[in-house]
Design an enzyme around this catalytic site. Sequence first.
Site, PDB file in Angstrom:
ATOM      1  N   LYS A  13      -9.310  -2.655  -2.604  1.00 56.84           N
ATOM      2  CA  LYS A  13      -9.550  -2.241  -3.986  1.00 56.84           C
ATOM      3  C   LYS A  13      -9.312  -3.396  -4.970  1.00 56.84           C
ATOM      4  O   LYS A  13     -10.126  -3.657  -5.832  1.00 56.84           O
ATOM      5  CB  LYS A  13      -8.485  -1.179  -4.272  1.00 56.84           C
ATOM      6  CG  LYS A  13      -8.844  -0.014  -4.917  1.00 56.84           C
ATOM      7  CD  LYS A  13      -7.806   1.053  -5.069  1.00 56.84           C
ATOM      8  CE  LYS A  13      -6.381   0.960  -4.940  1.00 56.84           C
ATOM      9  NZ  LYS A  13      -5.363   0.539  -4.375  1.00 56.84           N
ATOM     10  N   ARG A  88      -4.109   7.633 -10.013  1.00 54.93           N
ATOM     11  CA  ARG A  88      -3.688   7.948  -8.648  1.00 54.93           C
ATOM     12  C   ARG A  88      -3.321   9.419  -8.515  1.00 54.93           C
ATOM     13  O   ARG A  88      -2.961   9.860  -7.417  1.00 54.93           O
ATOM     14  CB  ARG A  88      -2.481   7.110  -8.280  1.00 54.93           C
ATOM     15  CG  ARG A  88      -2.825   5.841  -7.478  1.00 54.93           C
ATOM     16  CD  ARG A  88      -1.522   5.153  -7.284  1.00 54.93           C
ATOM     17  NE  ARG A  88      -1.347   4.260  -6.216  1.00 54.93           N
ATOM     18  CZ  ARG A  88      -1.460   2.932  -6.307  1.00 54.93           C
ATOM     19  NH1 ARG A  88      -1.922   2.375  -7.379  1.00 54.93           N
ATOM     20  NH2 ARG A  88      -1.129   2.174  -5.291  1.00 54.93           N
ATOM     21  N   ARG A 127      -0.398  -8.832   5.538  1.00 48.73           N
ATOM     22  CA  ARG A 127      -0.964  -9.300   4.267  1.00 48.73           C
ATOM     23  C   ARG A 127      -0.059 -10.316   3.550  1.00 48.73           C
ATOM     24  O   ARG A 127       1.141 -10.141   3.443  1.00 48.73           O
ATOM     25  CB  ARG A 127      -1.169  -8.072   3.381  1.00 48.73           C
ATOM     26  CG  ARG A 127      -1.759  -8.374   2.039  1.00 48.73           C
ATOM     27  CD  ARG A 127      -2.405  -7.157   1.464  1.00 48.73           C
ATOM     28  NE  ARG A 127      -1.461  -6.302   0.788  1.00 48.73           N
ATOM     29  CZ  ARG A 127      -1.821  -5.342  -0.058  1.00 48.73           C
ATOM     30  NH1 ARG A 127      -3.100  -5.110  -0.292  1.00 48.73           N
ATOM     31  NH2 ARG A 127      -0.920  -4.580  -0.638  1.00 48.73           N
ATOM     32  N   ARG A 160       4.353  -8.904  -0.127  1.00 55.31           N
ATOM     33  CA  ARG A 160       4.905  -7.897  -1.033  1.00 55.31           C
ATOM     34  C   ARG A 160       6.056  -7.165  -0.368  1.00 55.31           C
ATOM     35  O   ARG A 160       6.005  -6.859   0.819  1.00 55.31           O
ATOM     36  CB  ARG A 160       3.809  -6.892  -1.404  1.00 55.31           C
ATOM     37  CG  ARG A 160       2.963  -7.393  -2.534  1.00 55.31           C
ATOM     38  CD  ARG A 160       1.813  -6.493  -2.808  1.00 55.31           C
ATOM     39  NE  ARG A 160       2.144  -5.075  -2.914  1.00 55.31           N
ATOM     40  CZ  ARG A 160       1.305  -4.162  -3.354  1.00 55.31           C
ATOM     41  NH1 ARG A 160       0.095  -4.524  -3.744  1.00 55.31           N
ATOM     42  NH2 ARG A 160       1.642  -2.905  -3.416  1.00 55.31           N
ATOM     43  N   ARG A 171       3.490   4.725   1.787  1.00 56.36           N
ATOM     44  CA  ARG A 171       2.449   4.571   0.756  1.00 56.36           C
ATOM     45  C   ARG A 171       1.166   5.263   1.187  1.00 56.36           C
ATOM     46  O   ARG A 171       0.471   5.868   0.371  1.00 56.36           O
ATOM     47  CB  ARG A 171       2.190   3.085   0.482  1.00 56.36           C
ATOM     48  CG  ARG A 171       3.294   2.473  -0.372  1.00 56.36           C
ATOM     49  CD  ARG A 171       3.285   0.960  -0.315  1.00 56.36           C
ATOM     50  NE  ARG A 171       2.088   0.365  -0.855  1.00 56.36           N
ATOM     51  CZ  ARG A 171       1.603  -0.814  -0.467  1.00 56.36           C
ATOM     52  NH1 ARG A 171       2.192  -1.501   0.489  1.00 56.36           N
ATOM     53  NH2 ARG A 171       0.522  -1.296  -1.018  1.00 56.36           N
TER      54      ARG A 171
END
Length: 220
Positions: A13, A88, A127, A160, A171
Amino acid sequence: MFLVFLGAPGAGKGTQAAIASRKLGLAHVASGDLFRQAVDKGTRLGKSVKAYMDKGALVPDEVTIQLISERLNEPDCRSGCVFDGFPRTTEQARALDRMVTSRGEAIDKAIYIEVTEKELLKRLSGRWICRKCQAPYHEVASPPKARNICDKCDGELYQRSDDTEETVRERLKVYFAQTTPVLDYYQAEGKLFAVDGNLGMEEVSDNIIDALGPKLVKTK
Ligand code: AMP
């Protein structure tokens, strides 16, 4: 033009919203980035949202809606923007409609980037992100040329704190429970457009621009 980008954490996204905002000349409004900046700066907002973010939970609607409403009043959002990570919840989607309709505008399209759960877990756990330009990398799929250094701007790469396996699972759980109804919200308004996010980055981006159609792209 006001666009909304929807998709699970790890769907791409942020990357796609950044590409679209560049191509269309629109501001990129990423709620997660705004919250992370507040945490890094140690502001009152940052202190109040850190615990939610560390757990992988959503920040309360009231706080998030206030943040976005303030951001929308900044001059670069006058002719529209690309929302990334917001809304969201359906409460946030309704609040966003109120914000844009009060300006005599409307959300033009909600782009949903669809990726399988297995692929999401794989992407999120390896990531790395550039601290300076936010470019994303992946340990296996797209590593940087030099370890921990961004190919594009030489910025430092970081992981992160909410990309740990446990938080990633939380999440995703939150996403499927609270954000999936937002898809129904935009579907009911005839604004939802789904793209296959399992494809390569450029193909996904081309499909998004095609989905916007010449009329929307020309309104830039
Ligand atoms: P993201 O970078 O979009 O994955 O967001 C990181 C974290 O920021 C999320 O896990 C939430 O804790 C918080 N957050 C970002 N956007 C929202 C939102 N629209 N509503 C509530 N919490 C949010």
